[in-house]
Design a protein around this motif. Structure first.
Motif, PDB file in Angstrom:
ATOM      1  N   LEU A 108       0.828  -1.205   0.000  1.00 35.25           N
ATOM      2  CA  LEU A 108       0.000   0.000   0.000  1.00 35.25           C
ATOM      3  C   LEU A 108       0.862   1.255   0.000  1.00 35.25           C
ATOM      4  O   LEU A 108       1.985   1.249   0.503  1.00 35.25           O
ATOM      5  N   ASP A 109       0.321   2.341  -0.529  1.00 37.69           N
ATOM      6  CA  ASP A 109       0.952   3.651  -0.486  1.00 37.69           C
ATOM      7  C   ASP A 109      -0.144   4.652  -0.177  1.00 37.69           C
ATOM      8  O   ASP A 109      -1.026   4.902  -1.004  1.00 37.69           O
ATOM      9  N   GLY A 110      -0.123   5.210   1.042  1.00 36.41           N
ATOM     10  CA  GLY A 110      -1.161   6.157   1.424  1.00 36.41           C
ATOM     11  C   GLY A 110      -0.896   6.735   2.792  1.00 36.41           C
ATOM     12  O   GLY A 110       0.084   6.389   3.458  1.00 36.41           O
ATOM     13  N   ALA A 111      -1.785   7.602   3.212  1.00 33.39           N
ATOM     14  CA  ALA A 111      -1.687   8.204   4.535  1.00 33.39           C
ATOM     15  C   ALA A 111      -1.907   7.132   5.595  1.00 33.39           C
ATOM     16  O   ALA A 111      -2.619   6.151   5.365  1.00 33.39           O
ATOM     17  N   THR A 112      -1.309   7.337   6.749  1.00 37.86           N
ATOM     18  CA  THR A 112      -1.452   6.387   7.852  1.00 37.86           C
ATOM     19  C   THR A 112      -2.918   6.138   8.167  1.00 37.86           C
ATOM     20  O   THR A 112      -3.332   4.987   8.377  1.00 37.86           O
ATOM     21  N   ASP A 113      -3.725   7.192   8.190  1.00 36.26           N
ATOM     22  CA  ASP A 113      -5.152   7.052   8.492  1.00 36.26           C
ATOM     23  C   ASP A 113      -5.875   6.204   7.451  1.00 36.26           C
ATOM     24  O   ASP A 113      -6.767   5.423   7.785  1.00 36.26           O
ATOM     25  N   GLU A 114      -5.510   6.366   6.183  1.00 38.97           N
ATOM     26  CA  GLU A 114      -6.150   5.588   5.117  1.00 38.97           C
ATOM     27  C   GLU A 114      -5.808   4.104   5.233  1.00 38.97           C
ATOM     28  O   GLU A 114      -6.676   3.241   5.095  1.00 38.97           O
ATOM     29  N   ILE A 115      -4.541   3.810   5.478  1.00 38.23           N
ATOM     30  CA  ILE A 115      -4.110   2.421   5.618  1.00 38.23           C
ATOM     31  C   ILE A 115      -4.772   1.793   6.840  1.00 38.23           C
ATOM     32  O   ILE A 115      -5.262   0.667   6.790  1.00 38.23           O
ATOM     33  N   SER A 116      -4.848   2.547   7.929  1.00 36.37           N
ATOM     34  CA  SER A 116      -5.506   2.046   9.141  1.00 36.37           C
ATOM     35  C   SER A 116      -6.993   1.809   8.917  1.00 36.37           C
ATOM     36  O   SER A 116      -7.564   0.833   9.422  1.00 36.37           O
ATOM     37  N   ALA A 117      -7.641   2.694   8.144  1.00 32.95           N
ATOM     38  CA  ALA A 117      -9.060   2.516   7.836  1.00 32.95           C
ATOM     39  C   ALA A 117      -9.280   1.229   7.049  1.00 32.95           C
ATOM     40  O   ALA A 117     -10.215   0.458   7.338  1.00 32.95           O
TER      41      ALA A 117
END
Length: 88
Positions: free
Chosen positions: A59-68
């Motif tokens: 994955l490549d994204g913001a921490t919040d997006e990956i956590s979601a």
């Protein structure tokens, strides 16, 4: 947003997903599709001898997006998910 500032906010991550019930595979795939903008690569292995599937997603994204994403996957029946993210 510049490419440089975008890279500062995003992280590289990997999610390891174990699906122990074939009936949950459809919901896992739907969830991954909803977050497809984060997915760099995916490898799915059906482990027939054990009756489960193992999916690895980069994955490549913001921490919040990956956590979601991992949070939604973890709520699916018979699914276990663990994630690791880069430090920067």
């Amino acid at each position: 947003m510049t490419e440089e500032s975008k890279n500062e906010e995003s992280r590289i991550g990997v999610a390891a997903i174990i699906v122990e019930d074939a009936e949950s595979v459809h919901e896992v795939n739907e969830t991954l599709h909803r977050f497809s903008r984060l997915i760099v690569g995916r490898l799915g292995i059906p482990y027939r001898e054990r009756g489960l599937s193992v999916i690895s997603v980069v994955l490549d994204g913001a921490t919040d997006e990956i956590s979601a994403l991992t949070g939604k996957l973890g709520k699916i029946k018979s699914v276990t998910v663990k994630a690791a993210m880069s430090k920067k």
